[in-house]
Scaffold this active site. Structure first.
Site, PDB file in Angstrom:
ATOM      1  N   ALA A 157      -6.370   0.488  -6.454  1.00 48.88           N
ATOM      2  CA  ALA A 157      -6.136  -1.634  -6.669  1.00 48.88           C
ATOM      3  C   ALA A 157      -6.551  -1.666  -7.959  1.00 48.88           C
ATOM      4  CB  ALA A 157      -8.476  -1.620  -6.277  1.00 48.88           C
TER       5      ALA A 157
ATOM      6  N   GLY B 220      -7.599  -5.184  -9.599  1.00 48.96           N
ATOM      7  CA  GLY B 220      -8.139  -6.159  -8.265  1.00 48.96           C
ATOM      8  C   GLY B 220      -7.728  -7.208  -7.916  1.00 48.96           C
ATOM      9  N   GLY B 221      -6.054  -7.655  -8.510  1.00 50.65           N
ATOM     10  CA  GLY B 221      -5.710  -8.358  -7.782  1.00 50.65           C
ATOM     11  C   GLY B 221      -5.827  -8.909  -6.428  1.00 50.65           C
ATOM     12  N   LYS B 222      -5.387  -7.933  -6.005  1.00 49.11           N
ATOM     13  CA  LYS B 222      -5.141  -7.168  -4.222  1.00 49.11           C
ATOM     14  C   LYS B 222      -5.568  -7.581  -3.939  1.00 49.11           C
ATOM     15  CE  LYS B 222      -0.103  -5.988  -4.199  1.00 49.11           C
ATOM     16  NZ  LYS B 222      -0.388  -6.396  -5.954  1.00 49.11           N
TER      17      LYS B 222
ATOM     18  N   ASP C 199      -9.678   3.305  -7.440  1.00 49.39           N
ATOM     19  CA  ASP C 199      -8.580   3.852  -9.056  1.00 49.39           C
ATOM     20  C   ASP C 199      -9.269   4.933  -9.426  1.00 49.39           C
ATOM     21  OD1 ASP C 199      -6.176   2.026 -10.256  1.00 49.39           O
ATOM     22  OD2 ASP C 199      -6.701   3.096 -11.570  1.00 49.39           O
TER      23      ASP C 199
ATOM     24  N   ASP D 225      -0.955   0.421  -2.363  1.00 49.58           N
ATOM     25  CA  ASP D 225      -0.066  -0.390  -3.033  1.00 49.58           C
ATOM     26  C   ASP D 225       0.694   0.322  -4.397  1.00 49.58           C
ATOM     27  OD1 ASP D 225       0.839  -2.705  -4.710  1.00 49.58           O
ATOM     28  OD2 ASP D 225      -0.631  -3.696  -5.640  1.00 49.58           O
TER      29      ASP D 225
ATOM     30  N   CYS E 255       5.795  -2.290  -5.692  1.00 46.78           N
ATOM     31  CA  CYS E 255       6.838  -3.855  -6.554  1.00 46.78           C
ATOM     32  C   CYS E 255       8.121  -3.146  -6.734  1.00 46.78           C
ATOM     33  CB  CYS E 255       6.087  -4.383  -7.387  1.00 46.78           C
ATOM     34  SG  CYS E 255       5.301  -3.030  -8.943  1.00 46.78           S
TER      35      CYS E 255
END
Length: 401
Positions: free
Chosen positions: A233, A236-238, A256, A300, A353
């Site tokens: 995480a 925590g944006g997502k 995390d 992610d 990304c």
């Protein structure tokens, strides 16, 4: 950008670059620190400093190729002067620090060094060759795209407002924005500016999140009442995006390795009025205890970041070849271990990304070959050259048995 002939601005620029190149500091943090250091600087001054620093970080190798001496702490002023001398319309201030900057010689050296395409595009040789081997002709398209300035995109917090209401509120403050039709919660600023001081941000109406990144949470197909695990995480944006899609109903377990990141997530969640996130620091037996408990899982994954170099250009100079090999091994381990968290019939998204196949499609191929009780439903790579936003990969996978 036209030169602003004020020496204290250049002192700020050179100090910032020294910290980025020779002290290992991150460009975004150093620019922020510098801009906060002098309250007398106006918007134009701050814009000049920020853009000049990012331009020089992005085009570091191209500028070095035009210099008479290697880049060092002692030649940092020459480095800055060389950048502006590459534009014949610019005129450097007649300061002592620029006395050894000779535009004609600079342009001659630039002409010769730029015959090497990795120099012309300002990438390390190893990274340019890696990308070319992985993506072929497409790599050059992505290199061009990632050498442009990243736009500022906001994600509307639908727990508190909607896009049109936020757009109008920002317009009333003189902030011009555009709605992005292909991104359901996204608004793009027409000009870069500090929007963190606005009441709308302080009240949790939006977060800054690239449009490409905003596609990942909806891809997971979450709904109110589900139990969702965000396995990597960070801040925590997502997780926050998932919470808004779930209408604050159900449970999100944001995990995390680093507690300080989860503390930042808690702070952001409070501002966003998000109430369904539980944070958990990953420990030795954390994943084992959570097996077969989640409806949805987001991985992610840690990655090279080779899809977001436009936003983080200093990564070009910080990354090392061995890191790519190490991160691929780590991604494979995370996929294998964390995938057990979802129930039979549950879904997971693996995302990075990066735009390198070895971190993306090839990882999923290996995972599915070793785990026949999982099925790939869809996968997508978003390339900067096609979207004008950050590069991302995401795969949607179902646990079938």
């Amino acid at each position: 950008m036209k030169i602003l002939p004020y020496k204290n601005l250049f002192v700020g620029i050179t100090d910032t670059l020294n910290n980025i190149f020779f002290e290992g500091k991150y460009a975004d943090k150093e620019v922020e620190r510098t801009l906060k250091s002098n309250k007398l600087w106006g918007a134009r001054d701050r814009g000049f400093i920020a853009q000049t620093v990012y331009d020089l970080v992005r085009w570091k190798r191209l500028v070095e190729g035009a210099m008479s001496r290697p880049l060092s702490k002692e030649t940092i002023w020459e480095f800055v002067g060389t950048w502006f001398a590459l534009d014949p319309e610019q005129k450097l201030p007649a300061w002592e620090e620029f006395q050894k900057v000779y535009p004609k010689e600079i342009l001659k050296r630039h002409h010769e060094s730029s015959k090497n395409i990795a120099v012309a595009e300002s990438y390390p040789d190893w990274m340019f060759e890696l990308g070319q081997a992985a993506l072929g002709d497409r790599w050059l398209e992505e290199v061009h795209a990632m050498n442009s300035q990243a736009p500022t995109v906001l994600r509307v917090n639908t727990l508190k407002t909607d896009r049109k209401t936020l757009q109008k509120a920002l317009k009333d403050r003189g902030v011009k924005t555009n709605l992005l039709s292909k991104y359901q919660d996204a608004i793009e600023l027409e000009e870069k500016m500090n929007i963190f001081r606005t009441d709308e941000f302080q009240n949790g109406w939006f977060e800054v999140q690239d449009a490409g990144s905003q596609l990942i949470a909806p891809y997971l197909r979450v709904g109110p009442g589900m139990r969702v695990v965000d396995a990597c995480a960070g801040a925590g944006g997502k997780s926050l995006h998932l919470a808004s899609l779930m209408e604050n109903k159900g449970q999100i377990i944001a995990m995390d390795l680093y507690e300080w990141k989860l503390k930042e997530l808690k702070r952001r969640a409070k501002r966003n009025n998000v109430q369904n996130i539980q944070t958990k620091v990953i420990e030795a037996k954390t994943i084992k205890r959570m097996e077969n408990t989640a409806d949805r899982l987001l991985i992610d994954a840690p990655c090279s970041g080779l899809g977001v170099l436009r936003r983080n250009p200093d990564a070009k100079w910080k990354l090392q070849p061995q890191f790519i090999d190490e991160i691929v091994v780590l991604q494979e381990k995370i996929l294998s271990e964390y995938s057990k968290v979802i129930k039979v019939g549950g879904l997971m998204v693996y995302a990075t990304c990066s735009i390198l196949p070895q971190e993306n499609e090839q990882q999923i191929e290996k995972f599915l070959a070793n785990n026949p009780n999982y099925k790939l439903l869809s996968e997508k790579t978003h390339y900067p050259s096609e979207t004008n936003y950050d590069g991302f990969y995401m795969a949607l996978i179902e646990r079938t048995a």
